[in-house]
Enzyme design. Sequence first.
Site, PDB file in Angstrom:
ATOM      1  N   ASP A  67       0.824  -1.210   0.000  1.00 21.39           N
ATOM      2  CA  ASP A  67       0.000   0.000   0.000  1.00 21.39           C
ATOM      3  C   ASP A  67       0.861   1.263   0.000  1.00 21.39           C
ATOM      4  O   ASP A  67       2.070   1.201   0.233  1.00 21.39           O
ATOM      5  CB  ASP A  67      -0.958   0.009   1.210  1.00 21.39           C
ATOM      6  CG  ASP A  67      -0.274  -0.432   2.510  1.00 21.39           C
ATOM      7  OD1 ASP A  67       0.971  -0.392   2.571  1.00 21.39           O
ATOM      8  OD2 ASP A  67      -0.989  -0.813   3.450  1.00 21.39           O
ATOM      9  N   ASN A 137      -7.382  -3.555  14.212  1.00 25.45           N
ATOM     10  CA  ASN A 137      -8.768  -3.842  13.818  1.00 25.45           C
ATOM     11  C   ASN A 137      -8.835  -4.991  12.800  1.00 25.45           C
ATOM     12  O   ASN A 137      -9.874  -5.222  12.184  1.00 25.45           O
ATOM     13  CB  ASN A 137      -9.437  -2.590  13.232  1.00 25.45           C
ATOM     14  CG  ASN A 137      -8.747  -2.092  11.968  1.00 25.45           C
ATOM     15  OD1 ASN A 137      -7.784  -2.696  11.501  1.00 25.45           O
ATOM     16  ND2 ASN A 137      -9.243  -1.010  11.404  1.00 25.45           N
TER      17      ASN A 137
HETATM   18  C1  GLP Z   1      -0.482   0.075   8.556  1.00 25.04           C
HETATM   19  C2  GLP Z   1      -0.140  -0.734   7.300  1.00 25.04           C
HETATM   20  C3  GLP Z   1      -0.344  -2.231   7.530  1.00 25.04           C
HETATM   21  C4  GLP Z   1       0.285  -2.644   8.841  1.00 25.04           C
HETATM   22  C5  GLP Z   1      -0.387  -1.912   9.964  1.00 25.04           C
HETATM   23  C6  GLP Z   1       0.094  -2.314  11.346  1.00 25.04           C
HETATM   24  O1  GLP Z   1      -1.803   0.425   8.654  1.00 25.04           O
HETATM   25  N1  GLP Z   1      -0.899  -0.339   6.165  1.00 25.04           N
HETATM   26  O2  GLP Z   1       0.237  -2.941   6.433  1.00 25.04           O
HETATM   27  O3  GLP Z   1       0.178  -4.033   9.008  1.00 25.04           O
HETATM   28  O4  GLP Z   1      -0.138  -0.524   9.779  1.00 25.04           O
HETATM   29  O5  GLP Z   1       1.215  -1.561  11.688  1.00 25.04           O
HETATM   30  P1  GLP Z   1       2.142  -1.812  12.945  1.00 25.04           P
HETATM   31  O6  GLP Z   1       3.042  -2.941  12.555  1.00 25.04           O
HETATM   32  O7  GLP Z   1       2.865  -0.517  13.102  1.00 25.04           O
HETATM   33  O8  GLP Z   1       1.267  -2.134  14.083  1.00 25.04           O
END
Ligand code: GLP
Length: 268
Positions: A67, A137
């Site tokens: 993304d 979520n």
């Molecule tokens: C973002 C990304 C996801 C990722 C998520 C969790 O929203 N788009 O791909 O898995 O964050 O992030 P973290 O690893 O910082 O908890």
Amino acid sequence: MEVIIVDSPEQVANRAARMVSEFIQKKSNAVLGLATGSTPIALYRELIAAHQCGETSFRGVTSFNLDEYIGLAPENSQSYRYFMEEHLFSHVDIAAKNTFLPSCKRDDNPRKVGRAYEEKILASGGIDLQILGIGSNGHIGFNEPSSSLASRTRVKTLTRETVDANSRLFDDGDFQPHLAMTMGIATILEARHILLLATGENKAAAIRDAIEGPLCAHCPASALQMHRRAVMVLDRAAASALEETDYYQWVESQHVSLVEEYGHYYDL
Ligand code: GLP
């Protein structure tokens, strides 16, 4: 689904790095699906170390990120392109021309960008190994709850929860986008192998829903139940709400003996 539970976030990174390195050693022209967020940073650090000691080369690797925010230029320090350069690309021998993110500029047509990204993935032979994190979520990529399980690369509006969770990465006064271009759930499910990492208690409910809950759009990561080769590497905190922990650990101990006997993890 294979569930591997280890003691600490460091062990999650270490275990995942061994799997990714082994994968690239076996398939030097692998197509990797990459993730951002704080969870994979330690994995990337280990991969950089493996590269620096000559164990792993990314020379033949192609990568597609899950993304990218809409409205942030690649040189903006909050963009996912910048993140990937900072945490992986600039430290290894991957060819810049083989690294792709679903970037959509303000005057681009998002539908065309989404389609072109899907076509590019197909033209590269499809994703061999997709690395994933998970939102608290249950989102994967930026596929927020209620995302179609048949979705393809497109624009998503982030939930307030995701915007809040990610606000820690933005300085006061910085523009924080509420829109992102993300691979869809169907796009992710087409990867040949999936490796999801999760650490910390704030992921425990999402992990429980993803692994043991019903398959439903409310927890996008539950779609991974439909994948033939999805591996979840969790620390104890992220695994703390699971009911079948004993079984996962039993399976894992059996699996370790199989790997020892046959000497490989992935059937490519
Ligand atoms: C973002 C990304 C996801 C990722 C998520 C969790 O929203 N788009 O791909 O898995 O964050 O992030 P973290 O690893 O910082 O908890």
